[in-house]
Each structure stands twice: as C-alpha cells, then as structure tokens.
Enzyme design. Structure first.
Site, short mmCIF file in Angstrom:
data_model
loop_
_atom_site.label_atom_id
_atom_site.label_comp_id
_atom_site.label_asym_id
_atom_site.label_seq_id
_atom_site.Cartn_x
_atom_site.Cartn_y
_atom_site.Cartn_z
N ASN A 179 -4.44 4.60 -13.47
CA ASN A 179 -3.02 4.27 -13.62
C ASN A 179 -2.89 2.75 -13.51
OD1 ASN A 179 -0.28 3.91 -13.37
ND2 ASN A 179 -0.09 4.96 -11.41
N LYS A 195 -0.31 0.95 -13.86
CA LYS A 195 1.00 0.53 -13.32
C LYS A 195 1.59 -0.62 -14.16
CE LYS A 195 -0.44 2.19 -8.84
NZ LYS A 195 -0.28 2.13 -7.41
N HIS A 215 4.94 10.27 -9.47
CA HIS A 215 4.16 9.30 -8.70
C HIS A 215 5.01 8.81 -7.52
CE1 HIS A 215 2.08 5.63 -7.59
NE2 HIS A 215 1.02 6.15 -8.16
N GLU A 217 5.53 6.03 -6.30
CA GLU A 217 6.36 4.83 -6.55
C GLU A 217 7.64 5.22 -7.29
OE1 GLU A 217 3.21 2.48 -8.28
OE2 GLU A 217 2.26 2.42 -6.32
N GLU A 273 -1.80 12.40 -3.44
CA GLU A 273 -1.83 10.96 -3.16
C GLU A 273 -1.04 10.67 -1.88
OE1 GLU A 273 -2.73 8.59 -6.93
OE2 GLU A 273 -0.58 8.87 -6.87
N GLY A 307 -2.70 1.79 -2.52
CA GLY A 307 -2.67 0.33 -2.60
C GLY A 307 -2.79 -0.37 -1.25
N SER A 365 -6.38 4.38 -2.78
CA SER A 365 -7.46 3.43 -2.49
C SER A 365 -8.85 4.01 -2.76
CB SER A 365 -7.35 2.92 -1.05
OG SER A 365 -6.12 2.22 -0.89
C1 PEP Z 1 -1.98 5.24 -7.36
O1 PEP Z 1 -1.02 4.49 -7.36
O2 PEP Z 1 -1.95 6.29 -7.98
C2 PEP Z 1 -3.15 4.84 -6.57
C3 PEP Z 1 -3.95 5.77 -6.17
O3 PEP Z 1 -3.28 3.50 -6.31
P1 PEP Z 1 -4.50 2.81 -5.51
O4 PEP Z 1 -5.78 3.37 -6.09
O5 PEP Z 1 -4.35 1.36 -5.78
O6 PEP Z 1 -4.34 3.18 -4.09
#
Ligand code: PEP
Length: 248
Positions: A9, A11, A94, A96, A166, A172, A212
């Site tokens: 992703n 973003k 998601h 966000e 997630e 992040g 992450s």
């Molecule tokens: C995400 O936003 O789906 C995600 C997993 O981000 P990150 O890998 O940066 O934690």
C-alpha cells in the site's frame, strides 16, 4: 495450503514517474515469484502503473473506493472508474480511512458489497487501537469489524475477500505485533469467518498481517499457521525493502 499474498500500500506517496519506476523494478524482481503480489499506488498513478503491471504476476490495487456508483460525490472515485483503469483489488476499511477520515463500519460494508458486486477482490482491513488492546478489547474490535464488514456478503463472494489484520498501534510506528500475538488474532478471526461461512470457507480465506512488517520480521510472522501474507506500507515504497518480504 494457502498461498502467501504480499501486498504493498503506497498510500499518499509517489508521483506518476516515481510510481512507474518502482513498478517496473518490482515487475522485474518478482517475475516467477511463487507468492501472490499486489501493489496499490495512489489514484493519480493507477493508469500509468496499470500499463506497467499488465501481463505480469503483480495485481493492481486501489487504496479506497467510493460508497456510491456515480453522481454528486466531489473528490470520490467510483468502482467503474477503477475498473476502467485495470484495477483488480481494492483495499477497504484501512485504519487511516477509519480513524482519520471517520469511515464507520456501515460505510466500509457498503464499499465491500459494491466492490464485490463489480467483481473486485477486496482486502478488508480490521484492527484495534492501542487503548483497545490495553483494555483487552482487541478480539472484540476485530470481531465487530469483521462481522460488520462482511454483512450481506454471500458465501460465493467470499473467495474474492481477503482480510488484513492491522493493529493500528503497529502501523507506521516500527512496533510489530509478536508473531504469537498476531497469530492469536488471525486464528480468532478465522474462527469468526467459520462461524459465518463454515470451516471450508474459513480454511481458504487469506488473512494478511499489516503493521511495520519488514524483511527482518516477515519470515517469523509468515511462519505462523494463520498468517497468510502481509499488507505492507512503509517497506513497500522501495524495491529493496519490499522484494525481500515478497520472498521471505
Ligand atoms: C499499512 O498502512 O497498511 C501498514 C501496514 O503500514 P506500515 O507497514 O508502514 O506499518
């Protein structure tokens, strides 16, 4: 045995030129790879990246989609517009979108049903906030988001659904759930799918981990029985960090 599914992703990152360059590198690096792969560039780069991944083993994904098919929805992008660009997968719910843009479960569910109606593969994201985990509510939050996200989804449509667990506190932040903690939620979520659609459907559904994930922790996470892949944010922005996860 479920195939591992690694998705990136991107973003709100990458200009069109940068996106094309990264996509070209991934097409070359992942050629012949044994897992399933997807990249989700920003809307503005979908058309260009679509030309790059066409005919490759990398699916084209979108990061969001409108709840509505057309009309007066300023700033939104519809299912048909995405289909027109060659998008095959949409990421929905998601964290966000849920937490920054206040998308609730009803909106996520409307998008899930609309996307499935238009033949997309859906990655339905679920996951708890840190405060919810600390309050012992991680399972309850994931259960509610899974059940509400899948409301009205027929068993026959489930083959086009992927769930991404997630934990919001791991996205992040550099903090990753331990493989054991992640596995516990994955197993629990598979149980929810079993209660809704039966054991066979639950055994087949892909449940990705996101938060992450990087080359250093991917192998241990992916070794867990119920972790079938990853939804990757930060580490998906460079071939050097994404490709090793794809082959972990
Ligand atoms: C995400 O936003 O789906 C995600 C997993 O981000 P990150 O890998 O940066 O934690």
């Amino acid at each position: 045995m479920r195939q591992h599914y690694i998705a990136g992703n991107w973003k709100m990152n990458k200009t069109k030129g940068e996106a094309v360059e990264l996509a070209r590198g991934l097409v070359a690096a992942l050629k012949g790879g044994k897992n399933k792969y997807m990249i989700a560039p920003p809307f503005t780069a979908l058309d260009a990246v679509s030309q790059v991944v066409r005919g490759s083993n990398i699916r084209l994904g979108a990061q969001n989609m409108s709840t509505d098919e057309s009309g007066a929805h300023t700033g939104e992008v519809s299912a048909l517009m995405l289909k027109d660009l060659g998008v095959q997968t949409v990421i929905l719910g998601h964290s966000e979108r849920r937490h920054i843009y206040k998308e609730d479960d009803a909106a996520v569910n409307k998008k899930v049903r609309l996307a499935l109606k238009h033949g997309f593969e859906v990655i339905l994201c679920v996951g708890e906030l840190l405060a919810e985990r600390e309050a012992g509510k991680a399972e309850a939050v994931c259960e509610a988001q899974t059940r509400k996200g899948l409301e009205g989804v027929a068993e026959a449509e489930l083959k086009n659904v992927v769930i991404a667990y997630e934990p919001v506190w791991a996205i992040g932040t550099g903090k990753t759930a331990t493989p054991e903690d992640a596995e516990a939620i994955h197993k629990f979520t598979r149980g929810i799918v079993a209660s809704l659609y039966g054991k066979q459907a639950a055994d087949s559904i892909i449940i990705q981990y996101g938060g992450s994930m990087k080359a250093e922790n991917a192998a241990a996470l992916l070794a867990q029985n119920d972790i079938d892949g990853g939804l990757i944010g930060g580490a998906a922005l460079k071939a050097d960090t994404f490709v090793p996860i794809c082959s972990a």
